[in-house]
Design an enzyme around this catalytic site. Structure first.
Site, PDB file in Angstrom:
ATOM      1  N   GLY A  20       0.815  -1.217   0.000  1.00  0.00           N
ATOM      2  CA  GLY A  20       0.000   0.000   0.000  1.00  0.00           C
ATOM      3  C   GLY A  20       0.849   1.267   0.000  1.00  0.00           C
ATOM      4  CD  GLU A  71      -1.634  -1.085  -3.708  1.00  0.00           C
ATOM      5  OE1 GLU A  71      -1.688  -1.201  -2.470  1.00  0.00           O
ATOM      6  OE2 GLU A  71      -2.356  -1.731  -4.488  1.00  0.00           O
ATOM      7  CD  GLU A 105       0.563  -5.718  -1.877  1.00  0.00           C
ATOM      8  OE1 GLU A 105       1.517  -6.053  -2.617  1.00  0.00           O
ATOM      9  OE2 GLU A 105       0.152  -4.549  -1.783  1.00  0.00           O
TER      10      GLU A 105
HETATM   11  N1  CO8 Z   1       2.351  -3.608   8.977  1.00  0.00           N
HETATM   12  C1  CO8 Z   1       2.537  -3.613  10.297  1.00  0.00           C
HETATM   13  N2  CO8 Z   1       3.748  -3.531  10.876  1.00  0.00           N
HETATM   14  C2  CO8 Z   1       4.809  -3.455  10.052  1.00  0.00           C
HETATM   15  C3  CO8 Z   1       4.692  -3.458   8.658  1.00  0.00           C
HETATM   16  C4  CO8 Z   1       3.379  -3.526   8.106  1.00  0.00           C
HETATM   17  N3  CO8 Z   1       3.148  -3.477   6.782  1.00  0.00           N
HETATM   18  N4  CO8 Z   1       5.932  -3.386   8.116  1.00  0.00           N
HETATM   19  C5  CO8 Z   1       6.793  -3.340   9.147  1.00  0.00           C
HETATM   20  N5  CO8 Z   1       6.136  -3.376  10.310  1.00  0.00           N
HETATM   21  C6  CO8 Z   1       6.685  -3.369  11.666  1.00  0.00           C
HETATM   22  C7  CO8 Z   1       7.247  -4.724  12.055  1.00  0.00           C
HETATM   23  O1  CO8 Z   1       6.214  -5.560  12.537  1.00  0.00           O
HETATM   24  C8  CO8 Z   1       8.229  -4.333  13.124  1.00  0.00           C
HETATM   25  O2  CO8 Z   1       7.532  -4.063  14.314  1.00  0.00           O
HETATM   26  P1  CO8 Z   1       8.071  -4.670  15.730  1.00  0.00           P
HETATM   27  O3  CO8 Z   1       9.399  -3.984  15.920  1.00  0.00           O
HETATM   28  O4  CO8 Z   1       7.024  -4.222  16.697  1.00  0.00           O
HETATM   29  O5  CO8 Z   1       8.190  -6.138  15.534  1.00  0.00           O
HETATM   30  C9  CO8 Z   1       8.782  -3.005  12.616  1.00  0.00           C
HETATM   31  O6  CO8 Z   1       7.813  -2.493  11.695  1.00  0.00           O
HETATM   32  C10 CO8 Z   1      10.086  -3.136  11.872  1.00  0.00           C
HETATM   33  O7  CO8 Z   1       9.963  -4.158  10.896  1.00  0.00           O
HETATM   34  P2  CO8 Z   1      11.066  -5.306  10.693  1.00  0.00           P
HETATM   35  O8  CO8 Z   1      11.606  -5.757  11.985  1.00  0.00           O
HETATM   36  O9  CO8 Z   1      10.464  -6.338   9.770  1.00  0.00           O
HETATM   37  O10 CO8 Z   1      12.199  -4.452   9.922  1.00  0.00           O
HETATM   38  P3  CO8 Z   1      13.196  -4.920   8.769  1.00  0.00           P
HETATM   39  O11 CO8 Z   1      14.137  -3.790   8.578  1.00  0.00           O
HETATM   40  O12 CO8 Z   1      13.741  -6.282   9.060  1.00  0.00           O
HETATM   41  O13 CO8 Z   1      12.260  -5.061   7.458  1.00  0.00           O
HETATM   42  C11 CO8 Z   1      10.532  -4.420   5.917  1.00  0.00           C
HETATM   43  C12 CO8 Z   1      11.585  -3.941   6.925  1.00  0.00           C
HETATM   44  C13 CO8 Z   1      11.218  -5.023   4.670  1.00  0.00           C
HETATM   45  C14 CO8 Z   1       9.734  -3.196   5.488  1.00  0.00           C
HETATM   46  C15 CO8 Z   1       9.635  -5.495   6.568  1.00  0.00           C
HETATM   47  O14 CO8 Z   1       9.130  -4.976   7.790  1.00  0.00           O
HETATM   48  C16 CO8 Z   1       8.470  -5.943   5.748  1.00  0.00           C
HETATM   49  O15 CO8 Z   1       8.607  -6.749   4.848  1.00  0.00           O
HETATM   50  N6  CO8 Z   1       7.247  -5.388   6.034  1.00  0.00           N
HETATM   51  C17 CO8 Z   1       6.036  -5.834   5.431  1.00  0.00           C
HETATM   52  C18 CO8 Z   1       5.894  -5.305   4.015  1.00  0.00           C
HETATM   53  C19 CO8 Z   1       4.622  -5.814   3.385  1.00  0.00           C
HETATM   54  O16 CO8 Z   1       4.365  -6.996   3.309  1.00  0.00           O
HETATM   55  N7  CO8 Z   1       3.779  -4.870   2.904  1.00  0.00           N
HETATM   56  C20 CO8 Z   1       2.523  -5.183   2.298  1.00  0.00           C
HETATM   57  C21 CO8 Z   1       1.430  -5.121   3.299  1.00  0.00           C
HETATM   58  S1  CO8 Z   1      -0.135  -5.614   2.644  1.00  0.00           S
HETATM   59  C22 CO8 Z   1      -0.646  -4.279   1.754  1.00  0.00           C
HETATM   60  O17 CO8 Z   1      -0.028  -3.246   1.720  1.00  0.00           O
HETATM   61  C23 CO8 Z   1      -1.942  -4.468   1.047  1.00  0.00           C
HETATM   62  C24 CO8 Z   1      -2.452  -3.168   0.433  1.00  0.00           C
HETATM   63  C25 CO8 Z   1      -3.932  -3.167   0.464  1.00  0.00           C
HETATM   64  C26 CO8 Z   1      -4.543  -1.886   0.087  1.00  0.00           C
HETATM   65  C27 CO8 Z   1      -3.820  -0.622   0.512  1.00  0.00           C
HETATM   66  C28 CO8 Z   1      -4.221  -0.067   1.783  1.00  0.00           C
HETATM   67  C29 CO8 Z   1      -3.312   1.036   2.311  1.00  0.00           C
END
Ligand code: CO8
Length: 258
Positions: A109, A112, A132
């Protein structure tokens, strides 16, 4: 300005600057953030003192996508009734130009959101992707549509089906960003571009944005007819008279947005 908890909003001259501000959750776009963001954009759009808008995150992350924690237990009805994704349509309906200043991750997102903006300035560390598929879903806010229209079928397929991510340089090569600048400069570059836009004739700017967007939505014949109609319409504005008179008198125009 309203009080916001997940974003920071300020104006710099005639530019509205919105910073996504949930750093501990990598600026994940939870429903509160999306609501605050769209409210802020609506307010900036209505403010005659603002001519253009910049949306940014921080150096490390633009936004890591929808908030997975919040979404993890949602039902289809929750997703529908919340109107969460519909908020992207409100961003799309903003009449003033919006620039995304992206550094670090722009995922799901978050990517997006950047693609919903009108121009994208990327820092050298920007990384773009639609991951995703790793969560058992697909992009839901335009990722399969805007991305495909920009980069074509084959790269879009790889990004959406197999989480292929793009560096800033690759994104520039595929026409996904306007330019790539060093991390120290990406926000200034976006603000400078926004200032230039904000100094332009407001009605022509608004209609120019509409007309370019139209190109993505219509046939060439319809798009050309639309362009001609709005081109004629601008001859009803004081700014058209002023712009042409100023050219003939060899002076700077004074736009009034009338
Ligand atoms: N949602 C919630 N929390 C998140 C997200 C997320 N998308 N991304 C990161 N965080 C949080 C982690 O849970 C973590 O929290 P905590 O310290 O409490 O455990 C903190 O941020 C740091 O994350 P990482 O420890 O994973 O940090 P890294 O440096 O190892 O990695 C990344 C960074 C690569 C960004 C990794 O966090 C990651 O892959 N995040 C998820 C990315 C993802 O899958 N995005 C897609 C989500 S689904 C989506 O967007 C669908 C869109 C639908 C319509 C649009 C609506 C807006």
């Amino acid at each position: 300005m309203d009080a916001y908890e997940t974003i920071l909003v300020e104006t710099r001259g005639r530019v509205g600057l919105v910073r996504l501000n949930r750093p501990r959750a990598f600026n994940a776009l939870n429903s509160q953030l999306m609501r605050e963001l769209t409210n802020a954009l609506t307010a900036l759009d209505a403010d005659p003192a603002v001519g253009a808008i910049v949306i940014t995150g921080n150096e490390r992350v633009f936004a890591a996508g929808a908030d997975i924690r919040e979404m993890s237990t949602a039902t289809p009805v929750d997703m529908l009734v919340s109107g969460y994704i519909d908020l992207f349509d409100r961003i799309r309906s903003v009449t003033k130009p919006i620039i995304a200043a992206v550094s670090g991750w722009a995922l799901g997102g978050g990517f997006e959101l950047a693609m919903t903006c009108d121009m994208i300035i990327a820092s050298e560390s920007a990384k773009f992707g639609q991951p995703e598929i790793n969560l058992g879903i697909i992009p839901g806010a335009g990722g399969t549509q805007r991305l495909t229209r920009t980069v074509g079928k084959y790269l879009a397929m790889e990004m959406v089906l197999n989480d292929r991510r793009l560096s800033a340089e690759e994104a520039a090569r595929w026409g996904l960003v306007n330019r790539v600048v060093p991390v120290e400069r990406y926000l200034d570059e976006a603000l400078t571009l926004a200032e230039q836009l904000a100094a332009r004739a407001p009605l022509a700017l608004r209609i120019a944005k509409e007309a370019v967007n139209k190109a993505l939505e219509t046939s060439l014949t319809e798009g050309l007819a639309y362009e001609r109609r709005v081109f004629f319409l601008l001859f009803a504005t004081e700014d058209q008279k002023e712009g042409m008179q100023a050219f003939l008198e060899k002076r700077e125009p004074a736009w009034r947005g009338q």
